[in-house]
Design a protein around this motif. Sequence first.
Motif, PDB file in Angstrom:
ATOM      1  N   LYS A  26      15.430  41.988  29.832  1.00 45.87           N
ATOM      2  CA  LYS A  26      15.211  42.029  31.285  1.00 45.87           C
ATOM      3  C   LYS A  26      16.367  42.639  32.079  1.00 45.87           C
ATOM      4  N   PRO A  27      16.557  43.941  31.999  1.00 47.57           N
ATOM      5  CA  PRO A  27      17.655  44.586  32.735  1.00 47.57           C
ATOM      6  C   PRO A  27      17.668  44.294  34.235  1.00 47.57           C
ATOM      7  N   ILE A  28      16.497  44.037  34.816  1.00 45.90           N
ATOM      8  CA  ILE A  28      16.460  43.789  36.261  1.00 45.90           C
ATOM      9  C   ILE A  28      17.237  42.530  36.644  1.00 45.90           C
ATOM     10  N   THR A  29      17.416  41.604  35.705  1.00 45.27           N
ATOM     11  CA  THR A  29      18.132  40.352  36.003  1.00 45.27           C
ATOM     12  C   THR A  29      19.639  40.504  35.870  1.00 45.27           C
ATOM     13  N   TRP A  30      20.110  41.610  35.339  1.00 42.07           N
ATOM     14  CA  TRP A  30      21.546  41.762  35.091  1.00 42.07           C
ATOM     15  C   TRP A  30      22.345  41.984  36.370  1.00 42.07           C
ATOM     16  N   PHE A  31      21.668  42.440  37.405  1.00 37.46           N
ATOM     17  CA  PHE A  31      22.378  42.845  38.618  1.00 37.46           C
ATOM     18  C   PHE A  31      23.226  41.708  39.206  1.00 37.46           C
ATOM     19  N   TRP A  35      27.158  42.035  39.801  1.00 35.22           N
ATOM     20  CA  TRP A  35      27.625  42.107  41.192  1.00 35.22           C
ATOM     21  C   TRP A  35      28.684  41.044  41.438  1.00 35.22           C
ATOM     22  N   ALA A  36      28.430  39.823  40.965  1.00 36.23           N
ATOM     23  CA  ALA A  36      29.381  38.735  41.180  1.00 36.23           C
ATOM     24  C   ALA A  36      30.715  39.026  40.494  1.00 36.23           C
ATOM     25  N   TYR A  37      30.663  39.566  39.269  1.00 38.63           N
ATOM     26  CA  TYR A  37      31.904  39.919  38.573  1.00 38.63           C
ATOM     27  C   TYR A  37      32.657  40.995  39.351  1.00 38.63           C
ATOM     28  N   ALA A  38      31.920  41.985  39.852  1.00 35.77           N
ATOM     29  CA  ALA A  38      32.547  43.038  40.644  1.00 35.77           C
ATOM     30  C   ALA A  38      33.190  42.463  41.907  1.00 35.77           C
ATOM     31  N   CYS A  39      32.523  41.483  42.521  1.00 36.40           N
ATOM     32  CA  CYS A  39      33.115  40.816  43.685  1.00 36.40           C
ATOM     33  C   CYS A  39      34.409  40.108  43.299  1.00 36.40           C
ATOM     34  N   GLY A  40      34.426  39.524  42.108  1.00 36.81           N
ATOM     35  CA  GLY A  40      35.648  38.884  41.632  1.00 36.81           C
ATOM     36  C   GLY A  40      36.774  39.884  41.473  1.00 36.81           C
ATOM     37  N   VAL A  41      36.453  41.042  40.897  1.00 36.65           N
ATOM     38  CA  VAL A  41      37.455  42.102  40.729  1.00 36.65           C
ATOM     39  C   VAL A  41      38.000  42.530  42.093  1.00 36.65           C
ATOM     40  N   ILE A  42      37.113  42.751  43.043  1.00 40.55           N
ATOM     41  CA  ILE A  42      37.527  43.189  44.384  1.00 40.55           C
ATOM     42  C   ILE A  42      38.362  42.111  45.071  1.00 40.55           C
ATOM     43  N   SER A  43      37.946  40.849  44.942  1.00 42.07           N
ATOM     44  CA  SER A  43      38.668  39.769  45.620  1.00 42.07           C
ATOM     45  C   SER A  43      40.049  39.515  45.022  1.00 42.07           C
ATOM     46  N   SER A  44      40.288  40.023  43.816  1.00 44.66           N
ATOM     47  CA  SER A  44      41.612  39.860  43.201  1.00 44.66           C
ATOM     48  C   SER A  44      42.666  40.698  43.903  1.00 44.66           C
ATOM     49  N   GLY A  45      42.222  41.699  44.668  1.00 46.11           N
ATOM     50  CA  GLY A  45      43.159  42.560  45.368  1.00 46.11           C
ATOM     51  C   GLY A  45      43.602  43.760  44.565  1.00 46.11           C
ATOM     52  N   VAL A  60      29.957  44.771  31.985  1.00 52.64           N
ATOM     53  CA  VAL A  60      29.020  44.876  30.858  1.00 52.64           C
ATOM     54  C   VAL A  60      28.773  43.507  30.234  1.00 52.64           C
ATOM     55  N   LEU A  61      29.845  42.725  30.080  1.00 51.76           N
ATOM     56  CA  LEU A  61      29.707  41.387  29.502  1.00 51.76           C
ATOM     57  C   LEU A  61      28.815  40.500  30.365  1.00 51.76           C
ATOM     58  N   ALA A  62      29.014  40.552  31.683  1.00 55.12           N
ATOM     59  CA  ALA A  62      28.255  39.683  32.589  1.00 55.12           C
ATOM     60  C   ALA A  62      26.768  39.998  32.593  1.00 55.12           C
ATOM     61  N   GLY A  63      26.417  41.294  32.540  1.00 57.29           N
ATOM     62  CA  GLY A  63      25.016  41.684  32.644  1.00 57.29           C
ATOM     63  C   GLY A  63      24.321  41.953  31.331  1.00 57.29           C
ATOM     64  N   TYR A 159      25.143  32.815  37.342  1.00 59.21           N
ATOM     65  CA  TYR A 159      24.822  34.076  37.991  1.00 59.21           C
ATOM     66  C   TYR A 159      25.847  34.457  39.056  1.00 59.21           C
ATOM     67  N   GLU A 160      26.435  33.487  39.727  1.00 56.47           N
ATOM     68  CA  GLU A 160      27.313  33.804  40.851  1.00 56.47           C
ATOM     69  C   GLU A 160      28.753  33.313  40.656  1.00 56.47           C
ATOM     70  N   GLY A 161      28.950  32.016  40.562  1.00 59.96           N
ATOM     71  CA  GLY A 161      30.306  31.470  40.558  1.00 59.96           C
ATOM     72  C   GLY A 161      31.136  31.842  39.347  1.00 59.96           C
ATOM     73  N   LEU A 162      30.577  31.657  38.156  1.00 53.75           N
ATOM     74  CA  LEU A 162      31.334  31.899  36.930  1.00 53.75           C
ATOM     75  C   LEU A 162      31.780  33.356  36.802  1.00 53.75           C
ATOM     76  N   PRO A 163      30.891  34.347  36.979  1.00 48.14           N
ATOM     77  CA  PRO A 163      31.373  35.733  36.882  1.00 48.14           C
ATOM     78  C   PRO A 163      32.345  36.119  37.982  1.00 48.14           C
ATOM     79  N   TRP A 164      32.155  35.579  39.186  1.00 48.00           N
ATOM     80  CA  TRP A 164      33.077  35.899  40.281  1.00 48.00           C
ATOM     81  C   TRP A 164      34.484  35.397  39.934  1.00 48.00           C
ATOM     82  N   ILE A 165      34.586  34.143  39.554  1.00 47.08           N
ATOM     83  CA  ILE A 165      35.891  33.574  39.206  1.00 47.08           C
ATOM     84  C   ILE A 165      36.505  34.310  38.016  1.00 47.08           C
TER      85      ILE A 165
END
Length: 302
Positions: A26-31, A35-45, A60-63, A159-165
């Motif tokens: 289900k690739p459609i569910t990977w987003f 996205w949350a992991y990418a937000c984590g990367v961005i929030s790291s500064g 890649v790991l997250a999705g 889906y949200e918290g774990l990949p972001w952190i």
Amino acid sequence: MADPGVSVDPGPGRGPQLSAILELLKPITWFAPMWAYACGVISSGRSVFDDPVPALLGVVLAGPLVCATSQAVNDWFDRHVDAINEPHRPIPSGRLPGAWGLYVAIAWTAISLAVGAMLGAWGFGATIVGLALAWAYSAPPFRLKRDGWLGNSAVAVCYEGLPWITGAAVMGTDMPDARILLLAGLYSFGAHGIMTLNDFKSVEGDLRMGIGSLPAKLGVARAARVACAFMVAPQIAVIAAMWLWGFALAAAAIAALLAAQGILMVRLLRAPKALAPWYNATGTTLYVLGMLVCAIAIGHFA
């Protein structure tokens, strides 16, 4: 004995279709986790260009790995329910015969662990937690999805918290900022409502198979109101937090996104079962845009 409505006999010389394996993952569910992991990367500064390998490998790991594993595990252990709700899916339709669904789930688990180990202690630990929750959600004896409150909480965190952190920790090589932890927690709380919307499509099968999703437990109309409350409340808290931290422009942007979601929710509540996919394409998009606004503010304007 074969399960009714489920193909368990691969037949002589018959193997899985590659297209069926991709559909199972289900690739459609990977987003969402990507996205949350990418937000984590961005929030790291830090910029992706500072250290591109953990940034891209983590996405890649997250999705395509951990999230895809969860989809394969869920479809294997839900094959009886899917035979009622969605018989066209790869396993009940026979396009993924025998125990191939289980084999894919195990293989993707192993690959995910191997890639997670490449991201250091934070990445490997998060991979273990995510995979453990993925299996516990669908597989006996835990089968967390039997309780809509508990099961949706597990999925929302993954889906949200774990990949972001994880994204913030891997890029920052340290414990993430307390503000990141709070935001990841609030958006995970809200994602519980998004998970409830995803359950509307399977109410009939859930009722027949004894799965206590919130639409099955509460009824569709009441579950829709609960889902909206779960999505709205944490975003109000996010707006307040961003304002108190001095990010007035970000707070205003998230307030505008929430106001737009509110307008969409009014329509959703008129026919929640029919309109849940529509809301996921519209209101949920606005929801995750708020995550990005927060990540940019914390990472680059603090």
